[in-house]
Design an enzyme around this catalytic site. Structure first.
Site, PDB file in Angstrom:
ATOM      1  N   LYS A  19       0.817  -1.214   0.000  1.00 55.77           N
ATOM      2  CA  LYS A  19       0.000   0.000   0.000  1.00 55.77           C
ATOM      3  C   LYS A  19       0.852   1.267   0.000  1.00 55.77           C
ATOM      4  CE  LYS A  19      -4.102  -2.258   1.762  1.00 55.77           C
ATOM      5  NZ  LYS A  19      -3.547  -3.640   1.762  1.00 55.77           N
TER       6      LYS A  19
HETATM    7  C1  LIG Z   1      -4.075  -4.777   1.027  1.00 58.14           C
HETATM    8  C2  LIG Z   1      -3.226  -6.002   0.875  1.00 58.14           C
HETATM    9  C3  LIG Z   1      -3.547  -7.043  -0.035  1.00 58.14           C
HETATM   10  C4  LIG Z   1      -4.800  -7.039  -0.864  1.00 58.14           C
HETATM   11  O1  LIG Z   1      -4.778  -6.073  -1.864  1.00 58.14           O
HETATM   12  P1  LIG Z   1      -6.137  -5.599  -2.560  1.00 58.14           P
HETATM   13  O2  LIG Z   1      -5.779  -4.448  -3.390  1.00 58.14           O
HETATM   14  O3  LIG Z   1      -7.063  -5.233  -1.409  1.00 58.14           O
HETATM   15  O4  LIG Z   1      -6.672  -6.753  -3.329  1.00 58.14           O
HETATM   16  C5  LIG Z   1      -2.672  -8.113  -0.158  1.00 58.14           C
HETATM   17  N1  LIG Z   1      -1.554  -8.193   0.590  1.00 58.14           N
HETATM   18  C6  LIG Z   1      -1.227  -7.234   1.501  1.00 58.14           C
HETATM   19  C7  LIG Z   1      -0.001  -7.403   2.305  1.00 58.14           C
HETATM   20  C8  LIG Z   1      -2.046  -6.107   1.662  1.00 58.14           C
HETATM   21  O5  LIG Z   1      -1.703  -5.163   2.560  1.00 58.14           O
END
Ligand SMILES: *Cc1c(COP(=O)(O)O)cnc(C)c1O
Length: 494
Positions: A111
């Site tokens: 993120k």
């Molecule tokens: C948020 C997240 C995901 C999932 O991603 P999306 O965009 O919600 O599908 C997968 N792995 C980690 C470590 C995350 O923080």
């Protein structure tokens, strides 16, 4: 190119889409068309750095932003904030398999790629529509998003950020990550309650008219940093294009050759960015959508039925413990030929009955483009253990889910097209389940001892943002009831 909504016919620009986050009738903002990544354009990107590529690609996706503005945002976001000058490096796991490591940023998870740049995109966007106004970002978090947003917005001029987290609903490390957050514009507050209490409290405050007047009187307005904001989606498109360019540059593929992508999926934001890159012309083949035990997307991609009436499981990959994948709405909209009525009807069924079913024609489109698979808890642990022992690769539970599902895909189809697997978190961020997977001795009670043990076993250093937590001063100690959230906000902003 302009922006419209998945549930209404609109014509707004990129700035407005980013400032508003979500459309008034509940739809998500989508581009009216996809700008083309022509082969000559792609060829020019190949020798470039990540930041140079990001500036080129985001300029295509954000009409209304000048090249200079995009360039400034990119440089502010990705200079000196990641542990490497290249924020999204590839790691060769096998001859045709590349791990796209998206966890080298300040909170050790993918993120960061979007939340490091969103504050700059947002303040530029506000500068166009409401110069001088302060954006107040309000976040309810079950852990990771709150810290990533705090890290992105800390000390960004023209913004303030307030994060609420459930007092007993986050891990000790996650709590420390938030309560030690620096930055004069950051507010962090625990809630007596669970994540739903925090989330519903935030939603109520967003809709509260008295609060809106309080903000307006101070030339402030709420904004959202959550994953449905187009300002988070656009930066995620960049790393798929960049990974492709890296594979061409290293000679693994020739330009024009297709690659697959496997993505550990929760809210469908990360994999949707791959869909968008493909629609723009990036040579992507199959998109492998990997779920954990909450396998609602696997069922959907295989049957065309999306049904959230099912048990919710807590797993070792918590960021994928999701039963409503918000960004799927955008895919449905595009598959229905950009039809807001058809999309709105499906979403209405989802909210009334918790279920919808797409037509056979749409299911066929889904099957052609995606492979859906899932990985349960024991397979996740086994995969982490195998990767560590056989390939000396340390991987977190989210990433392990994608590795396992990609393996299933290759076995089932025989398709050994080169593949990029999104690696979404540092193993150190989830040290406990990782240690349980690679070692037989009991995991230390203390979280920092667990981090050190993982470092000893793997021969890798604890990432600095996690290691230094133990020595940081706790700056945020507030804890309020759900009813006290509004008062916390007013006091913080005054
Ligand atoms: C948020 C997240 C995901 C999932 O991603 P999306 O965009 O919600 O599908 C997968 N792995 C980690 C470590 C995350 O923080």
């Amino acid at each position: 190119m302009f922006f419209t909504s998945t549930r209404a016919r609109l014509n707004i620009d990129a700035s407005e889409a980013i400032v508003r986050g979500i459309s008034a009738e509940g739809g998500l903002f989508v581009p009216s068309e996809f700008p083309a990544l022509a082969p000559a354009f792609l060829a020019r990107l190949i020798p470039m750095t990540y930041r140079e590529r990001a500036a080129e690609i985001l300029s295509l996706l954000l009409p209304g932003f000048t090249r200079e503005e995009v360039r400034t945002c990119v440089d502010s976001a990705y200079t000196g904030t990641f542990d490497d000058d290249e924020p999204a490096p590839l790691y060769a796991l096998g001859p045709g398999i590349r791990m796209l490591e998206l966890w080298h940023g300040p909170t050790c998870a993918f993120k960061d790629l979007a939340l490091q740049i969103l504050p700059f995109l947002l303040t530029k966007a506000i500068g166009k529509s409401a110069p001088g106004r302060t954006a107040v970002i309000l976040v309810a978090t079950s852990g990771d998003t709150g810290k990533a947003a705090l890290a992105g917005f800390a000390d960004v001029p023209g913004t303030k950020i307030i994060v609420f987290f459930p007092q007993n609903g986050v891990s000790p490390i996650q709590k420390l990550q938030m309560t030690t957050q620096e930055g004069a514009n950051t507010g962090v507050c625990a809630i007596e309650g669970n994540f739903d209490d925090a989330q519903s409290g935030v939603k109520k405050i967003f809709a509260d008219e008295e609060m809106a007047r309080f903000l307006a009187a101070r030339n402030m307005a709420f904004s959202s940093a959550n994953s449905i904001n187009f300002g988070r989606l656009a930066p995620q498109i960049v790393y798929y294009v960049s990974a492709y360019c890296d594979m061409v540059r290293e000679g693994r593929i020739v330009q024009g050759e297709k690659i697959n992508a496997a993505v550990p999926t929760g809210n469908f934001g990360n994999i949707l960015a791959a869909v968008y890159a493909k629609r723009m012309g990036l040579p992507l083949g199959r998109l492998i959508c990997a779920s954990n035990r909450n396998n609602i997307l696997t069922d959907f991609l295989r049957t065309g039925v999306y049904d959230r009436n099912r048990p919710f499981y807590t797993t070792s990959s918590p960021s994928m413990d999701i039963l409503i994948s918000s960004n799927l709405e955008r895919l449905l909209y595009h598959l229905h030929g950009n039809d807001p009525e058809a999309t709105g009807a499906l979403m209405a069924q989802l909210s009334s009955a918790g279920r919808y079913e797409v037509s056979p024609a749409i299911l066929e489109l889904l099957e052609a483009e995606f492979y859906g698979g899932f990985c349960d808890e024991s397979e996740t642990r086994r995969t982490i253990g195998e990767l560590f022992r056989e390939k000396h690769y340390l991987c977190d539970p989210h990433t392990a889910v994608a590795v396992k599902v990609h393996g299933d895909y290759v076995r089932e189809t025989g398709d050994d097209t080169p593949c990029v697997i999104a690696s979404t978190a540092s193993a150190f961020k989830f040290a406990r389940p990782v240690l349980e997977s690679i070692d037989t001795s009991p995991v230390p009670e203390d979280d920092f001892a667990a981090l050190r043990r993982l470092a000893d076993l793997s021969g890798r250093a604890v990432p600095r943002p996690l290691a230094e937590l133990g020595t940081k001063e706790v700056r945020h100690r507030s804890c309020v009831s759900k009813e006290g959230m509004a008062e916390f906000i007013r006091t913080f902003l005054d």
